[in-house]
Write an enzyme that holds these catalytic residues in place. Structure first.
Site, PDB file in Angstrom:
ATOM      1  N   ASP A  78       1.050  -1.396   0.233  1.00  0.00           N
ATOM      2  CA  ASP A  78      -0.178   0.413  -0.299  1.00  0.00           C
ATOM      3  C   ASP A  78       1.093   1.331  -0.155  1.00  0.00           C
ATOM      4  OD1 ASP A  78      -1.952  -2.121   0.381  1.00  0.00           O
ATOM      5  OD2 ASP A  78      -2.952  -0.306   1.881  1.00  0.00           O
ATOM      6  N   CYS A 119       0.913  -8.490   5.438  1.00  0.00           N
ATOM      7  CA  CYS A 119       0.275  -6.873   4.656  1.00  0.00           C
ATOM      8  C   CYS A 119      -1.376  -6.904   4.172  1.00  0.00           C
ATOM      9  CB  CYS A 119       0.767  -5.975   3.988  1.00  0.00           C
ATOM     10  SG  CYS A 119       2.958  -5.663   4.042  1.00  0.00           S
ATOM     11  N   ASP A 120      -1.366  -5.630   4.218  1.00  0.00           N
ATOM     12  CA  ASP A 120      -2.644  -5.007   3.997  1.00  0.00           C
ATOM     13  C   ASP A 120      -3.952  -5.731   4.361  1.00  0.00           C
ATOM     14  OD1 ASP A 120      -0.910  -3.084   4.747  1.00  0.00           O
ATOM     15  OD2 ASP A 120      -2.404  -1.124   4.296  1.00  0.00           O
ATOM     16  N   LYS A 121      -4.268  -6.229   2.427  1.00  0.00           N
ATOM     17  CA  LYS A 121      -5.666  -6.962   1.936  1.00  0.00           C
ATOM     18  C   LYS A 121      -5.131  -7.979   2.785  1.00  0.00           C
ATOM     19  CE  LYS A 121      -6.365  -2.649   2.119  1.00  0.00           C
ATOM     20  NZ  LYS A 121      -4.827  -2.077   2.028  1.00  0.00           N
ATOM     21  N   CYS A 191       5.177  -1.927   8.189  1.00  0.00           N
ATOM     22  CA  CYS A 191       5.365  -0.848   9.085  1.00  0.00           C
ATOM     23  C   CYS A 191       4.706  -1.042  10.419  1.00  0.00           C
ATOM     24  CB  CYS A 191       4.796   0.594   8.383  1.00  0.00           C
ATOM     25  SG  CYS A 191       5.217   0.072   5.996  1.00  0.00           S
ATOM     26  N   GLU A 442      -6.963   5.016  -0.710  1.00  0.00           N
ATOM     27  CA  GLU A 442      -6.314   5.720   0.717  1.00  0.00           C
ATOM     28  C   GLU A 442      -6.450   6.801   0.859  1.00  0.00           C
ATOM     29  OE1 GLU A 442      -4.997   1.598   3.087  1.00  0.00           O
ATOM     30  OE2 GLU A 442      -3.413   2.706   2.382  1.00  0.00           O
ATOM     31  N   SER A 468      -5.611   4.961   5.306  1.00  0.00           N
ATOM     32  CA  SER A 468      -4.572   4.247   5.993  1.00  0.00           C
ATOM     33  C   SER A 468      -4.305   3.912   7.487  1.00  0.00           C
ATOM     34  CB  SER A 468      -3.080   4.871   5.007  1.00  0.00           C
ATOM     35  OG  SER A 468      -2.223   4.210   6.271  1.00  0.00           O
TER      36      SER A 468
END
Length: 554
Positions: A78, A119-121, A191, A442, A468
């Site tokens: 992202d 990570c995110d998704k 992160c 985002e 985000s």
């Protein structure tokens, strides 16, 4: 075993010949076959070390008599996709991840799965697939990145985005920016703050699909490799006992997750993903329920960007289990839920304690008596919108000001950097929702620009897009219905007064109904987005943010 359908009997001799082409022996084919989903790649820092994690998982599976079979999953970074057309694909990738894992698991009749993610998704996409396929499954993340160090401070990626705005206003030099750039992200892992990836990895523990420590053990610690081996061993126990994801995740699991979400101050994206996961098992999470849970759940942690602590600090303080224990001791967690350990959530947390009350505040001394996320409703967002209240300055919990309206993130960012946004404004960015974006981009670049320019305590940002987890300030997203669906946000004009009350949970457009009716006649045109390929299909099928932005199947 499920895998017998592809390897047992006379009729499966051709299938066995293909397995033997892969190098498998008869002895390996006699064992349960465990699919290892590996999202490792060379573009996402959180995933660059996952091959090592996968090797550890395979060791654990083999130690308990299973045959590990690895296959891949895509993953979008992202941070790298942020601020340009690449972000249109981020949320949309969640559905591709879930669909591809379903395809691989069902086509090859695995007996169990271990999903190696970060990570995110990728995390919610894998969890959605686990619930859809419903065979014994364990999720293991690659762990969080350590915080960076620059200028005598601990920093992370969110500081980088804010530093850009600081340089543009002369509050930071380009030399300072370069020092940040060199040190903000010191190595592998998701992160370092309580951003979306770490939020979902922590909630995976609470949902029962990850082992204790899944969300917080740093990526570079050897304990992460030991946890991966334990995940491989755990899936074999689940296969033996036939414990499946739908035995673990039920309606009560989402109530638990939302309570911990409020205590931790997780990313607003967690609302989207929990709703999407609930959809997989036919459960609807009412957004108003989120405010109800928030009203009784104190915010105990303020991790970056809401505060000065990082996920490594949460781990040292006792991790997610210590937060769950405090909530449980005060009657806010159902501890009877089974988990991938084979034990209940209550049994998992029975020996943990809060080791640092500065990182995890005691229940009687919270940062706030209400949770980290709030859902707002009103004439601007009849179906709701979401804000990370724990990352909002107290002076902005109530705000009333004139709208400055933009039909894309890029145009809004130009205005911010062009010093065209004034204190007191309500910045409205629309046609960035699931359908209108498409992909619900985002808005970290605009929110970070406002923060870096020192405007985050004076300007609110409202969008049908999303934010985000690295965002802070009065950033209100997921406005539903979105502009592309004809929601009220499509009718806002420059100068209209918008009133926001995060304590009362309201957001209103102070324009007479008759005026709005007249505006509807002259429909606002969305930004051109050149939809083609997957995004064109996604835009046709995606539903509202209020329902998790899942895809229609009719």
């Amino acid at each position: 075993m499920r895998s017998d359908s592809v390897k047992k009997g006379l009729e499966r001799a051709p299938h066995r010949s293909l397995f033997k082409a892969l190098g498998y022996t008869d002895e390996e084919l006699e064992r349960p076959m465990i699919g290892i989903v590996n999202s490792a790649n060379g573009i996402v820092p959180g995933h660059m070390h996952l091959d090592r994690v996968v090797d550890a998982v395979k060791t654990g599976v083999s130690m308990k008599g299973g045959t590990p079979v690895e296959f891949p999953s895509i993953a979008v970074c992202d941070g790298i996709a942020m601020g340009h057309s690449g972000m249109n694909y981020s949320l949309a990738s969640r559905e591709l991840i879930a669909d591809s894992i379903e395809t691989m698991a069902m086509a090859h009749s695995f007996d169990g799965l271990v999903m190696v993610t970060n990570c995110d998704k990728v995390v919610p996409g894998m969890l959605m697939a686990a619930l859809r396929v419903n065979i014994p499954t364990v999720v293991i993340s690659g762990g969080p990145m350590l915080a960076g160090h620059a200028g005598g401070n601990r920093i992370s990626l969110s500081n980088m985005f804010e530093a850009v705005g600081a340089v543009k206003t002369g509050r930071m030099t380009t030399d300072d920016l370069h020092e940040y750039e060199e040190n903000a992200c010191p190595g592998c892992g998701s992160c370092a703050g309580m951003f979306t990836a770490n939020s979902m990895n922590c909630l995976t523990e609470v949902l029962g699909m990850g082992l204790p420590g899944n969300g917080t053990i740093p990526a570079v610690h050897s304990a992460r490799m030991r946890l991966a081996k334990q995940a491989g061993m755990a899936v074999m126990r689940l296969v033996k006992r036939d414990i499946k994801p739908r035995d673990i995740i039920r309606y009560e699991s989402f109530i638990n997750a939302l309570a911990v979400d409020m205590a931790l101050g997780c990313s607003t994206n967690s609302v989207l993903h929990l709703c999407a996961m609930a959809h997989e098992i036919g459960v609807r999470l009412d957004l108003d329920m989120i405010n109800e849970i928030s009203s009784r759940t104190p915010n105990l942690c303020r991790l970056s960007p809401a505060g000065d602590h990082f996920v490594e600090d949460l781990h040292a303080a006792g991790g997610v289990s210590a937060v769950v224990r405090q909530l449980s001791d005060n009657g806010l967690i159902n501890t009877d839920m089974v988990t991938v350990t084979g034990c209940t959530l209550g049994e998992n947390i029975s020996r943990v304690a809060n080791l640092n009350p500065e990182v995890i505040r005691p229940f009687d001394n919270p940062y706030s008596t209400t949770g980290g996320i709030a859902v707002l409703r009103g004439s601007l967002a009849p179906d709701g919108c979401v804000v990370k209240r724990s990352a909002v300055d107290k002076s902005m919990l109530r705000h009333r000001g004139p709208a400055r309206v933009f039909n894309s993130e890029e145009h809004a960012l130009e205005a911010i950097y062009g010093n065209k946004i004034e204190k007191g404004d309500v910045l409205v960015i629309r046609f960035e929702g699931p359908k209108g974006g498409p992909g619900m981009r985002e808005m970290l670049s605009p929110t970070s620009a406002l923060a870096g320019m020192g405007l985050d305590r004076d300007v609110a940002l409202v969008t049908d897009g999303r934010f985000s987890g690295a965002t802070r300030g009065a950033s209100i997203g997921h406005v539903s219905p979105e502009a592309a669906e004809g929601g009220p946000i499509a009718l806002v004009e420059d100068g209209d007064i918008i009133s926001i009350d995060m304590n009362e949970g309201t957001i209103h457009l102070e324009v007479e109904d008759e005026v709005l009716k007249r505006r509807k006649v002259c429909k606002v045109e969305p930004k051109p987005n050149n939809r083609h390929g997957y995004l064109a299909r996604y835009a046709r099928l995606v539903t509202s943010a209020s329902t998790g932005a899942v895809l229609r199947i009719d």
